[in-house]
Design an enzyme around this catalytic site. Structure first.
Site, PDB file in Angstrom:
ATOM      1  CB  CYS A 139      51.150  19.832  -2.898  1.00  0.00           C
ATOM      2  SG  CYS A 139      52.745  20.573  -2.058  1.00  0.00           S
ATOM      3  CB  CYS A 142      52.188  23.385  -3.239  1.00  0.00           C
ATOM      4  SG  CYS A 142      53.279  22.065  -3.650  1.00  0.00           S
ATOM      5  CG  ASP A 143      48.378  24.723  -3.371  1.00  0.00           C
ATOM      6  OD1 ASP A 143      49.057  25.466  -4.035  1.00  0.00           O
ATOM      7  OD2 ASP A 143      47.871  23.414  -3.952  1.00  0.00           O
TER       8      ASP A 143
END
Ligand code: NAP
Length: 317
Positions: A139, A142-143
């Site tokens: 993701c 997200c990261d």
């Protein structure tokens, strides 16, 4: 006891689930939607959506989802934040009814709409599990921010991989997009953006055979599928984007599924058991687009309304 019986239990809090809820709630069906945050809806972690009709400037994923949720709540949707573990048919004084068991409670419903979506597929190479969360991610939204000014690789050639690679250029110094064929699968608009981005390098005809490092990722081993030549690319982030697998394991053999585990439905989104419907990415032959998931949700919701009206003897014949 009677008050605990819902007309519809919707499992899944993505575009398909919330759209189904808008349709059932607007028809005054007592509706409960289970929000399953793990794994999250793909839309919740989508950076920017530019192909959802009616939003010419585009919209962020979580914003679109929030709008759908509020719209359903305006019509009376009840929410319960819990994973559903099991669904089973109970026959008794009340007739046939679906028992929906969550981590903490049991609910009863005349119909169940499965809108459980799909999650990222694993690549299945050495190092993938070992370095998950230590450089391996599924993701970008997200990261991605952990990789400021670093070199990273993205694996895959579809719309998701290219979208992720483009998003990651906000942070990374260099993004290598590794794809096993000699051209990208992604739609032309996305592929051209990637090809024209100075921070993205395409590594075509290539597969990653190993992810290695010490505490965290330090590089990947790559094999060219045409020449057979092996090489190493140093990187500290590996984003894997090689398609999806449906979140249908918990259903066991409840309804008919295809060979990949997607739920088989008819045109009215009816699954193989009466009173069970499926919509969105978890159903077989879905277009896997947000607009299609919403369309499926509308059909599934309307079909659930017809079904409930019929068994309550209220159908408008
Ligand atoms: P996808 O279209 O199925 O693409 C998966 C990619 O991963 C393909 O390029 C595939 O290679 C590659 N792949 C699969 N297994 C692999 C393996 N073991 N090793 C190496 N590569 C592997 O999946 P997606 O990109 O995640 O998209 C899923 C759906 O969501 C699609 O319908 C897509 O249109 C939609 N989507 C749309 C948007 C958008 O419209 N903006 C954005 C994201 C997703 P091959 O090409 O060789 O099969």
């Amino acid at each position: 006891m009677e008050s605990l019986i819902y007309d519809t239990a919707i499992i899944g809090s993505g575009p398909a689930g919330f759209t189904a809820a808008i349709y059932t709630c607007r028809s005054r069906l007592k509706t409960l939607l289970f929000e399953c945050f793990v794994p999250p809806s793909q839309v919740a972690v989508a950076d920017f959506i530019e192909n959802y009709p009616g939003f010419p400037e585009g919209i962020e994923g979580f914003q679109l989802l929030d709008r759908l949720k509020r719209q359903a709540q305006n019509f009376g949707l009840e929410l319960h934040a819990s994973r559903v573990d099991n669904i089973a048919l109970e026959s008794g004084d009340r007739g046939d009814i679906w028992r929906v068991k969550t981590e903490d409670k049991i609910y009863y419903s005349l119909t169940v709409i499965l809108a459980v979506g799909a999650r990222h597929r694993q690549l299945g190479v050495e190092g993938e599990d070992k370095f998950r969360g230590k450089g391996v991610s599924y993701c970008a939204v997200c990261d991605g921010a952990f990789f400021k000014d670093k070199e990273i690789v993205v694996i895959g050639g579809g719309n998701s991989a290219v979208s992720e690679a483009l998003y990651l250029t906000r942070f990374a110094k260099k993004v290598r997009l590794i794809h096993r064929r000699n051209r990208l699968r992604a739609v032309a608009a996305l592929a051209q953006k990637a090809e024209g981005n100075r921070r993205i390098e395409l590594v075509l005809d290539s597969v990653v055979t190993q992810i290695y490092g010490k505490e965290t990722v330090q590089g990947v081993r790559v094999r060219n599928v045409v020449s057979g030549q092996e090489s190493h690319l140093s990187c500290c982030g590996v984003f894997i984007s090689v398609g999806y697998t449906p979140n249908t394991n918990f259903l066991g053999g409840l309804v008919k599924m295809d060979d990949s585990g997607y739920i088989v439905v008819d045109q009215a989104m009816r699954a193989s058991k009466p009173g069970i419907f499926a919509c969105g990415d978890c159903r077989s032959n879905s277009l896997r687009q947000i607009i299609a998931a919403c369309g499926d949700g509308a059909v599934a919701g309307s079909s659930a309304v017809d079904y409930v009206d019929h068994i309550k003897g209220q159908a408008y014949e």
